[in-house]
Design a protein around this motif. Structure first.
Motif, mmCIF file in Angstrom:
data_model
loop_
_atom_site.group_PDB
_atom_site.id
_atom_site.type_symbol
_atom_site.label_atom_id
_atom_site.label_comp_id
_atom_site.label_asym_id
_atom_site.label_seq_id
_atom_site.Cartn_x
_atom_site.Cartn_y
_atom_site.Cartn_z
ATOM 1 N N PRO A 35 36.017 48.162 40.887
ATOM 2 C CA PRO A 35 35.350 47.056 39.625
ATOM 3 C C PRO A 35 35.982 45.717 39.116
ATOM 4 O O PRO A 35 35.099 45.064 38.837
ATOM 5 N N GLN A 36 37.021 46.205 39.355
ATOM 6 C CA GLN A 36 37.768 44.524 38.852
ATOM 7 C C GLN A 36 37.589 43.172 40.253
ATOM 8 O O GLN A 36 38.377 42.256 39.660
ATOM 9 N N ASP A 37 37.003 43.552 40.653
ATOM 10 C CA ASP A 37 36.292 42.809 42.223
ATOM 11 C C ASP A 37 34.931 42.027 41.728
ATOM 12 O O ASP A 37 34.080 42.593 41.486
ATOM 13 N N GLY A 38 35.452 40.880 42.382
ATOM 14 C CA GLY A 38 34.086 40.095 42.051
ATOM 15 C C GLY A 38 33.682 39.362 43.370
ATOM 16 O O GLY A 38 34.867 39.200 44.382
ATOM 17 N N GLU A 39 32.863 38.645 43.664
ATOM 18 C CA GLU A 39 31.838 38.665 44.799
ATOM 19 C C GLU A 39 31.639 36.815 44.804
ATOM 20 O O GLU A 39 30.481 36.957 43.603
#
Length: 178
Positions: free
Chosen positions: A80-84
């Motif tokens: 969930p703490q990964d962005g794009e």
């Protein structure tokens, strides 16, 4: 980005694709892109996003000259703490003027504000200019790749990643010493 920016964003995106991806993506695909159709689709996405995607624009004299989009990672195996970084484009006639760098700085700040620990992005394997830009910003290939089928042609893409470091990157250029 505001709704009234959508046409400008679509203009930057379509003209950006047609300029940057010539020779990398089938020309008939690039020729079929229209600002009108892109703006229609972008308007639908803008209305559905509900704040999940942050769209940033760069303007000069009221004209959109750049656009970046940031959201949660779309990867199935991401945390969930990964962005794009979903998109980052400057108008073709504005490349090399610092618009992309400014959008990247703001995107990194926004990623930290959204508590993302890591950012990923996908880039065409053959797009050496964009790859150099992302590497200069601290992104590195992470070994993942995919094939994007376009009108019967396979277009390879590679994934890049970057840990979002603290503290925030500077928002303005460093002062010039006298």
């Amino acid at each position: 980005m505001r709704e009234e920016d959508i046409h400008g964003v679509s203009t930057v995106r379509v003209k950006g694709w047609q300029a940057a991806y010539a020779g990398m993506v089938p020309q008939d695909h690039l020729d079929a892109l229209t600002v009108t159709e892109d703006a229609r689709r972008r308007r639908e996405m803008f209305e559905r996003a509900g704040g999940m995607v942050l769209n940033l624009v760069a303007e000069e004299n009221g004209t959109v000259v750049g656009w970046a989009a940031l959201g949660p990672s779309r990867e199935d195996d991401r945390r969930p703490q990964d962005g794009e970084l979903l998109a980052l484009y400057a108008a073709p006639d504005r490349l090399g003027t610092g618009i992309g760098k400014a959008l990247m700085r703001q995107t990194l700040v926004a990623a930290q504000e959204r508590s993302f620990h890591r950012l990923i992005l996908w880039v065409l394997a053959a797009n050496t200019r964009a790859r150099r830009f992302y590497e200069h910003a601290g992104f590195q290939p992470d070994g993942a790749s995919t094939d994007w089928p376009v009108n019967g042609v396979v277009v390879p893409e590679v994934r890049y990643g970057k840990d979002v470091a603290q503290p925030n990157p500077p928002l303005s250029p460093r002062p010039i010493a006298d």
